[in-house]
Design a protein around this motif. Sequence first.
Motif, PDB file in Angstrom:
ATOM      1  N   LYS A 191       0.560  -1.052   0.308  1.00  0.00           N
ATOM      2  CA  LYS A 191       0.154  -0.366   0.431  1.00  0.00           C
ATOM      3  C   LYS A 191       0.908   1.520  -0.410  1.00  0.00           C
ATOM      4  CE  LYS A 191      -3.571  -0.615   2.406  1.00  0.00           C
ATOM      5  NZ  LYS A 191      -4.615  -0.232   3.403  1.00  0.00           N
ATOM      6  N   VAL A 192       1.986   1.174   0.781  1.00  0.00           N
ATOM      7  CA  VAL A 192       3.492   1.926   0.683  1.00  0.00           C
ATOM      8  C   VAL A 192       2.902   2.716  -0.724  1.00  0.00           C
ATOM      9  CG1 VAL A 192       4.981   3.072   1.873  1.00  0.00           C
ATOM     10  CG2 VAL A 192       3.286   1.775   3.106  1.00  0.00           C
ATOM     11  N   LEU A 193       4.197   1.244  -1.562  1.00  0.00           N
ATOM     12  CA  LEU A 193       4.306   1.469  -2.434  1.00  0.00           C
ATOM     13  C   LEU A 193       3.854   2.016  -3.785  1.00  0.00           C
ATOM     14  CD1 LEU A 193       6.292  -1.644  -3.115  1.00  0.00           C
ATOM     15  CD2 LEU A 193       7.224   0.674  -2.904  1.00  0.00           C
ATOM     16  N   ALA A 194       2.225   2.193  -3.564  1.00  0.00           N
ATOM     17  CA  ALA A 194       1.034   1.833  -4.419  1.00  0.00           C
ATOM     18  C   ALA A 194       0.610   2.896  -4.261  1.00  0.00           C
ATOM     19  CB  ALA A 194      -0.405   0.814  -4.663  1.00  0.00           C
ATOM     20  N   GLY A 195       1.078   3.868  -3.199  1.00  0.00           N
ATOM     21  CA  GLY A 195       0.334   5.475  -2.709  1.00  0.00           C
ATOM     22  C   GLY A 195      -0.684   5.156  -1.672  1.00  0.00           C
ATOM     23  N   LEU A 196      -0.891   4.477  -1.416  1.00  0.00           N
ATOM     24  CA  LEU A 196      -2.374   4.084  -0.761  1.00  0.00           C
ATOM     25  C   LEU A 196      -2.812   5.013   1.064  1.00  0.00           C
ATOM     26  CD1 LEU A 196      -3.517   1.143  -2.399  1.00  0.00           C
ATOM     27  CD2 LEU A 196      -4.322   3.495  -3.191  1.00  0.00           C
ATOM     28  N   ASP A 197      -3.436   4.912   1.400  1.00  0.00           N
ATOM     29  CA  ASP A 197      -3.506   4.905   2.691  1.00  0.00           C
ATOM     30  C   ASP A 197      -3.965   3.518   3.907  1.00  0.00           C
ATOM     31  OD1 ASP A 197      -4.383   5.979   5.094  1.00  0.00           O
ATOM     32  OD2 ASP A 197      -6.360   6.838   4.923  1.00  0.00           O
ATOM     33  N   ILE A 198      -2.174   3.509   4.411  1.00  0.00           N
ATOM     34  CA  ILE A 198      -1.555   2.281   5.395  1.00  0.00           C
ATOM     35  C   ILE A 198      -3.223   1.924   6.202  1.00  0.00           C
ATOM     36  CG2 ILE A 198      -0.291   1.855   4.523  1.00  0.00           C
ATOM     37  CD1 ILE A 198       1.110   2.773   7.345  1.00  0.00           C
ATOM     38  N   ALA A 199      -3.615   3.763   7.145  1.00  0.00           N
ATOM     39  CA  ALA A 199      -4.595   3.520   8.234  1.00  0.00           C
ATOM     40  C   ALA A 199      -6.289   3.050   7.577  1.00  0.00           C
ATOM     41  CB  ALA A 199      -4.627   5.197   9.016  1.00  0.00           C
ATOM     42  N   GLU A 200      -7.103   3.031   6.173  1.00  0.00           N
ATOM     43  CA  GLU A 200      -7.536   2.239   5.998  1.00  0.00           C
ATOM     44  C   GLU A 200      -7.849   1.293   5.952  1.00  0.00           C
ATOM     45  OE1 GLU A 200     -10.733   2.905   5.233  1.00  0.00           O
ATOM     46  OE2 GLU A 200     -10.845   4.677   5.519  1.00  0.00           O
ATOM     47  N   GLN A 201      -8.148   0.427   6.398  1.00  0.00           N
ATOM     48  CA  GLN A 201      -8.751  -1.186   6.204  1.00  0.00           C
ATOM     49  C   GLN A 201      -9.681  -1.600   6.450  1.00  0.00           C
ATOM     50  OE1 GLN A 201      -6.851  -3.080   9.320  1.00  0.00           O
ATOM     51  NE2 GLN A 201      -4.731  -1.896   8.270  1.00  0.00           N
ATOM     52  N   ARG A 202     -11.285  -0.243   5.764  1.00  0.00           N
ATOM     53  CA  ARG A 202     -12.356  -0.512   5.510  1.00  0.00           C
ATOM     54  C   ARG A 202     -12.515  -0.955   4.285  1.00  0.00           C
ATOM     55  NH1 ARG A 202     -14.799   2.275  11.039  1.00  0.00           N
ATOM     56  NH2 ARG A 202     -13.887   2.942  10.467  1.00  0.00           N
ATOM     57  N   MET A 203     -12.641   0.570   3.982  1.00  0.00           N
ATOM     58  CA  MET A 203     -12.711   0.546   2.492  1.00  0.00           C
ATOM     59  C   MET A 203     -11.660   0.542   0.965  1.00  0.00           C
ATOM     60  SD  MET A 203     -15.341   2.737   1.929  1.00  0.00           S
ATOM     61  CE  MET A 203     -14.922   3.976   0.959  1.00  0.00           C
ATOM     62  N   PRO A 204     -12.329   0.397  -0.235  1.00  0.00           N
ATOM     63  CA  PRO A 204     -11.224  -0.471  -0.756  1.00  0.00           C
ATOM     64  C   PRO A 204     -10.214   0.926  -1.662  1.00  0.00           C
ATOM     65  CG  PRO A 204     -13.752  -1.289  -2.094  1.00  0.00           C
ATOM     66  CD  PRO A 204     -13.551  -0.564   0.144  1.00  0.00           C
ATOM     67  N   GLN A 205      -8.812   0.336  -1.904  1.00  0.00           N
ATOM     68  CA  GLN A 205      -8.747   1.077  -2.572  1.00  0.00           C
ATOM     69  C   GLN A 205      -8.055   1.025  -3.680  1.00  0.00           C
ATOM     70  OE1 GLN A 205      -5.942   3.402   0.755  1.00  0.00           O
ATOM     71  NE2 GLN A 205      -6.783   1.880   1.476  1.00  0.00           N
ATOM     72  N   ASP A 206      -7.322   1.963  -4.653  1.00  0.00           N
ATOM     73  CA  ASP A 206      -6.801   1.396  -6.294  1.00  0.00           C
ATOM     74  C   ASP A 206      -5.605   2.626  -6.117  1.00  0.00           C
ATOM     75  OD1 ASP A 206      -9.053  -0.547  -6.710  1.00  0.00           O
ATOM     76  OD2 ASP A 206      -9.628   1.271  -7.465  1.00  0.00           O
ATOM     77  N   GLY A 207      -4.371   1.789  -6.526  1.00  0.00           N
ATOM     78  CA  GLY A 207      -3.202   2.728  -6.810  1.00  0.00           C
ATOM     79  C   GLY A 207      -2.226   2.055  -7.869  1.00  0.00           C
ATOM     80  N   GLY A 208      -1.108   2.303  -8.321  1.00  0.00           N
ATOM     81  CA  GLY A 208      -0.138   1.322  -8.953  1.00  0.00           C
ATOM     82  C   GLY A 208       1.586   1.902  -8.590  1.00  0.00           C
ATOM     83  N   PHE A 209       2.057   1.452  -9.144  1.00  0.00           N
ATOM     84  CA  PHE A 209       3.151   1.236  -8.655  1.00  0.00           C
ATOM     85  C   PHE A 209       4.213   1.396  -9.900  1.00  0.00           C
ATOM     86  CE2 PHE A 209       3.675  -2.451  -6.514  1.00  0.00           C
ATOM     87  CZ  PHE A 209       4.168  -2.578  -6.330  1.00  0.00           C
TER      88      PHE A 209
END
Length: 549
Positions: free
Chosen positions: A218-236
Amino acid sequence: MAINDEQLLDAGLRCGLIEPPVLERLRLEARRQRLPLLGMVQAHYRFPLAALYRAVAERFGMPYLDAQPLAVEQTLLKKIPPSLVQRKLLLPLREGERIWLVTGDPGDRAGIDSVQRLLGQALPLAMADLAVLQMKAAQALAAKTAADAPALSAESDADLVQVLDNIIREAYFQRASDIHLLTESHGLRVRLRVDGKLRDYPLASGPAVAAALISRVKVLAGLDIAEQRMPQDGGFSYHLARPIEKGFNIRVATAPTRLGERITLRLLGQEAFGLTLSDLGMMDEDLRRFRKVIQRPYGMVLLTGPTGSGKSTTLFAALQEINRPDINIMTVENPIEYTMDGVSQVQTGPKISFADALRSFLRHDPDVLMVGEIRDHETADVAVKAAMTGHLVFSTLHTNNAVSAVTRLIDIGCEPFLIGSTVAAVIAQRLVRRLCPHCRKPRPATAAELAELGADVEQLEIYQAGGCVRCQGSGFSGRLGLFETLWFDEGLARLVARGTDEEALEAGAGERLSFMWEDGCRKVRLGLTTLDEVRDVALHKTRAMLSMN
């Protein structure tokens, strides 16, 4: 005891997996660059280490098992000292009603004989991947103290980096399209999608490792590591170090589950470098017609099919074929899966949509436009008008077959007469596994199969999967496309302009429509795939069946 690198390379030479001149050249290069020879060979041929272990098993004439799903026979394991299990990596594993003594080194006769004596019986020998055996041995020996598994500490961050690198490296060697990281009760489960099928990757880890590895992604993909209850999308972007020396983009999607987050990583664009239209699996007549269509100065070419059916790869190969310095090609995609030299590529986002990008493109003097997907009336309207005003437009739709693409455009809000006058071809496609040419086995088709294939002969030879070192025992090597093609001409355009429904359009298309089932049956008869593969993706539908109705 483990097999050394030279033994693995020798087995690869004996089975034809490695060519002697190539090995000698790589040996000199490895010395010059001070890199491990085994890694150089793997990077050159792009096969996993398991392929060489399978070659060793073939050399010793013993079965090679996928030990991952097999259970350790605990009653027999108790008879073997733990130190001997750890040192020799010999495990009694149950496969159905049969118990195997599985080894990572079939040449270690002293160790095998010692274990057989301790067991008091001569179990049949088999071989398995060393990494899987190490994991199974560690799990079996630690079964009684599983609750005391150590948590991941801050000082093991370097190990975590290496774990992720090993997973991505193995995915690259196995030519996987996706990596699945799942949190389960025992820890992290890693699965790779290879040729459309999921395979487990051996990884012994506890819940702490699962959470830490998911956080790292999640860190590599630029996502919020504190958010664990909602889907997230990103990339790296990720780079595999020497000797592979290759970088590619990875798309990341997270989802909350009952036991914790799961992550899916899509490895983008790794298979398409150097890919041509001839590599897609189109039959000669379809390929000739497709090449003719993509050379047109204007019109619309549509690719349809579900997610993961190879639409983007086909579009990329088509654009590669027509890409020349004298034409201006512009694309709008989400995401950009393949980078193309000499092509202006735009990725959609919060501030730019497919329709916005298309409108902008029309002010940049384009010759060819590619729209990643037509989803709404606005995008469809701009694309159709662009095709009408002298541009060649490529795009994709999510429909089940070729004819329904026309209905889909009408449902979105396009006028039937505009569709008939702009669309040049619609191609629906799916992917099936390609039979390994080195181990496929011929057999006579049954009467039922002859009927399915539409064969007018009493005997027909088709092929089934075998299993060898080159295909890692699966019997399949790579994938090829099955295509349903609808080629537009004036007669078909008039049918579409009149608002003809799907059934009437199929009946009136005649030779201009070729069904996916027919394409699959041709490839079964040529020995390229199996009838089971075709059944999995295509409906039994032929022109002969239409005429009967």
